[in-house]
Design a protein around this motif. Sequence first.
Motif, short mmCIF file in Angstrom:
data_model
loop_
_atom_site.label_atom_id
_atom_site.label_comp_id
_atom_site.label_asym_id
_atom_site.label_seq_id
_atom_site.Cartn_x
_atom_site.Cartn_y
_atom_site.Cartn_z
N TRP A 167 -8.42 7.19 -3.09
CA TRP A 167 -7.35 6.64 -2.27
C TRP A 167 -6.24 6.04 -3.13
O TRP A 167 -5.05 6.19 -2.84
N ASP A 168 -6.63 5.38 -4.22
CA ASP A 168 -5.63 4.86 -5.15
C ASP A 168 -4.80 6.00 -5.73
O ASP A 168 -3.57 5.92 -5.82
N LEU A 169 -5.47 7.09 -6.05
CA LEU A 169 -4.80 8.27 -6.61
C LEU A 169 -3.83 8.88 -5.59
O LEU A 169 -2.68 9.21 -5.92
N MET A 170 -4.28 9.01 -4.34
CA MET A 170 -3.41 9.59 -3.31
C MET A 170 -2.19 8.72 -3.06
O MET A 170 -1.08 9.22 -2.84
N GLY A 171 -2.38 7.40 -3.10
CA GLY A 171 -1.25 6.51 -2.95
C GLY A 171 -0.25 6.66 -4.07
O GLY A 171 0.97 6.72 -3.84
N LYS A 172 -0.75 6.74 -5.29
CA LYS A 172 0.14 6.92 -6.44
C LYS A 172 0.86 8.27 -6.39
O LYS A 172 2.04 8.37 -6.72
N ALA A 173 0.15 9.31 -5.95
CA ALA A 173 0.76 10.65 -5.88
C ALA A 173 1.86 10.72 -4.84
O ALA A 173 2.82 11.50 -4.98
N GLY A 183 3.54 7.91 -3.78
CA GLY A 183 4.45 6.78 -3.95
C GLY A 183 4.32 5.72 -2.89
O GLY A 183 5.26 4.95 -2.66
N GLN A 184 3.15 5.64 -2.23
CA GLN A 184 2.95 4.71 -1.12
C GLN A 184 1.74 3.80 -1.37
O GLN A 184 0.74 4.24 -1.93
N PRO A 185 1.82 2.54 -0.93
CA PRO A 185 0.61 1.71 -0.97
C PRO A 185 -0.42 2.24 0.03
O PRO A 185 -0.05 2.80 1.07
N VAL A 186 -1.68 2.06 -0.27
CA VAL A 186 -2.74 2.63 0.56
C VAL A 186 -2.68 2.11 1.99
O VAL A 186 -2.92 2.86 2.94
N TYR A 187 -2.35 0.83 2.18
CA TYR A 187 -2.33 0.31 3.55
C TYR A 187 -1.36 1.06 4.44
O TYR A 187 -1.59 1.20 5.64
N LYS A 188 -0.27 1.58 3.86
CA LYS A 188 0.67 2.37 4.66
C LYS A 188 0.09 3.75 4.99
O LYS A 188 0.31 4.28 6.09
N LEU A 189 -0.65 4.34 4.08
CA LEU A 189 -1.28 5.63 4.35
C LEU A 189 -2.34 5.49 5.45
O LEU A 189 -2.60 6.45 6.19
N LEU A 190 -2.92 4.30 5.59
CA LEU A 190 -4.01 4.08 6.54
C LEU A 190 -3.53 3.65 7.93
O LEU A 190 -4.32 3.60 8.85
N GLY A 191 -2.29 3.30 8.05
CA GLY A 191 -1.80 2.88 9.37
C GLY A 191 -0.71 1.83 9.33
O GLY A 191 0.11 1.75 10.22
N GLY A 192 -0.72 0.99 8.28
CA GLY A 192 0.38 0.07 8.07
C GLY A 192 0.57 -0.99 9.13
O GLY A 192 1.70 -1.44 9.37
N ARG A 193 -0.50 -1.42 9.77
CA ARG A 193 -0.39 -2.44 10.82
C ARG A 193 0.25 -3.71 10.27
O ARG A 193 1.08 -4.35 10.93
N SER A 194 -0.12 -4.11 9.05
CA SER A 194 0.43 -5.30 8.43
C SER A 194 0.29 -5.16 6.93
O SER A 194 -0.42 -4.27 6.43
N ASN A 195 0.97 -6.05 6.19
CA ASN A 195 0.80 -6.06 4.74
C ASN A 195 0.16 -7.37 4.27
O ASN A 195 0.20 -7.69 3.08
N LYS A 196 -0.44 -8.12 5.21
CA LYS A 196 -1.09 -9.37 4.82
C LYS A 196 -2.12 -9.76 5.88
O LYS A 196 -2.07 -9.31 7.02
N LEU A 197 -3.07 -10.60 5.44
CA LEU A 197 -4.07 -11.17 6.34
C LEU A 197 -4.38 -12.59 5.88
O LEU A 197 -4.35 -12.89 4.67
N LEU A 198 -4.72 -13.45 6.84
CA LEU A 198 -5.22 -14.76 6.47
C LEU A 198 -6.57 -14.61 5.77
O LEU A 198 -7.43 -13.86 6.21
N ALA A 199 -6.74 -15.32 4.67
CA ALA A 199 -8.00 -15.30 3.94
C ALA A 199 -8.88 -16.45 4.38
O ALA A 199 -8.38 -17.54 4.67
N TYR A 200 -10.19 -16.22 4.46
CA TYR A 200 -11.08 -17.35 4.59
C TYR A 200 -11.84 -17.54 3.28
O TYR A 200 -12.29 -16.57 2.66
N ALA A 201 -11.91 -18.78 2.83
CA ALA A 201 -12.59 -19.09 1.58
C ALA A 201 -14.08 -18.94 1.79
O ALA A 201 -14.70 -19.71 2.53
N SER A 202 -14.67 -17.93 1.16
CA SER A 202 -16.08 -17.62 1.34
C SER A 202 -16.89 -18.27 0.23
O SER A 202 -16.83 -17.87 -0.94
N ASN A 203 -17.63 -19.33 0.59
CA ASN A 203 -18.37 -20.10 -0.40
C ASN A 203 -19.67 -19.41 -0.80
O ASN A 203 -20.25 -18.69 0.00
#
Length: 376
Positions: free
Chosen positions: A96-102, A104-124
Motif C-alpha cells: 500500500w505504501d508503494l501504491m501510494g508513492k506510485a 503520488g497520493q497518501p494511502v488514506y486518500k486511496l482508501l476513501g479519504g473520510r478524514s486526515n486525522k483522528l483523536l488519539a487515546y493514550a493507551s497505557n
Amino acid sequence: MKITAIDIKHYLLPLDPPFKAAWDPNPRKKFASTIVKVHTDEGITGIGSGDLMTGFEGHEHLFIGKDPFEIERHAQVIYNIDFHYGRCWSLDLALWDLMGKATGQPVYKLLGGRSNKLLAYASNGEIVEPEVRAERAQLFIEQGFKAMKIRFHHADVRDDIKVVEEVRKAVGNKIEIMIDANQGWKMPWDTEGTWDLKKAYQVAKELEQLGVFWLEEPLPHHDFRGLAKLREMTGIRIAGGEMNRRLHDFVELNRLGALDVYQPDVALSGGITYTKKIADLVQADGAWFSPHTWTNGIGVLANLHLAAAVSHCPYLEFPYDPPSWSDDRRDFVMANKLKVDSDGYLNLSDAPGLGIELDEEALERYAYKHVYVGES
C-alpha cells in the motif's frame, strides 16, 4: 511496474529500564521490530512493518515479478501464508505504501479519504499504583488527550477497579476512560483461567457506574456467544477482536452481534486490504471500527491511514505510557516520532504512501538479521 525484490530486516532495541507490560509478568528488556521493503523495476520502494514476521520468510518468490497493484491477489496469497505459519501482514502495508508513492497520493486518500486525522487515546501499558495512574491522567489532559485506556491485570480485579475510581476522582469528566481487561488472549506460558461471563458482567456493571467508555477483551477471543450475551446484558460498549486473525472470525462475530467496537490491527491480522473489508462489514451493521495499534510507530501510522479513511469511531489507539513507553521507544525505527497535537489529534500529511521516514542511524545500530530475495 514489477516487484523485483523484497528486503526483510529485523531490529532489536534494548530497553533500560525494562518495560513492565501489564499482560506479561516478565519485564521486557528488548523491543523487536521488522522492516519490509518491496522494490520495483521503476525505482519505487514500499515500506511496511510489524512484529518479528516469522511466518513470511521463504515465500518472497511468490511476489517477485508481479505487479504491486494486484493487491487482491497479493492479499489472498498472504492470507494463505498466514494460515500456515504466522503474522506476515507487513508485506501488505509495504504494498500500500508503494501504491501510494506510485500514484503520488497518501494511502488514506486511496482508501476513501473520510478524514486526515483522528483523536488519539493514550493507551497505557503498565500496572501502576492508583495515585500514579491518576497523576499520569492529569498529564494526558495537559497534553491534549481526550481519552485514555487503562489495562487491568491485578490478581484481584477489585484492585483494578480502584485504579479507575482514583482516576475518575482526579479528572472528573475531563477525559474518557477505556478499560482493557486483557482476557482475550494469553502469553504462551500462562495457564491461569480467564474471566467467565458472570465475572465479566459483574466487572462491566462496576465500570458502567464509573462512566467507562468501553470494556475491551472481557472474555476469550473465541467466546463469540459469550461476548454477544455480555453485550446484551450491559450498557457499556464491548470491544475486542485484536487477536482474531481470520476474516471468518469477524463475519461470525458480526453475525452474532458480539461487539460494539471491532479492533483488528492491520499489522497483525489482515493488512490494510483485509482489515478494510472487516471495517466495512461491521460498520454497515452499526458497530465501530477502531484498530489495535500496539506494534511500533509504522503500525500506528498504517492503522491511522485506514481508520482516518473509513472509521466512524472518534478515537484511535496511541500506545503511550511515559516514561516506560515513550514516543522514542515505540517509534525507534522512524526519523519523525508520532505525536498528538494540542487538541489530541493524530494528523496525517499528504506525503505519498504511508509517509514513513526511517531513522537510518537507528536501523544501522539495532539491526540483527537480514533477508534479501531478488530476481534469480
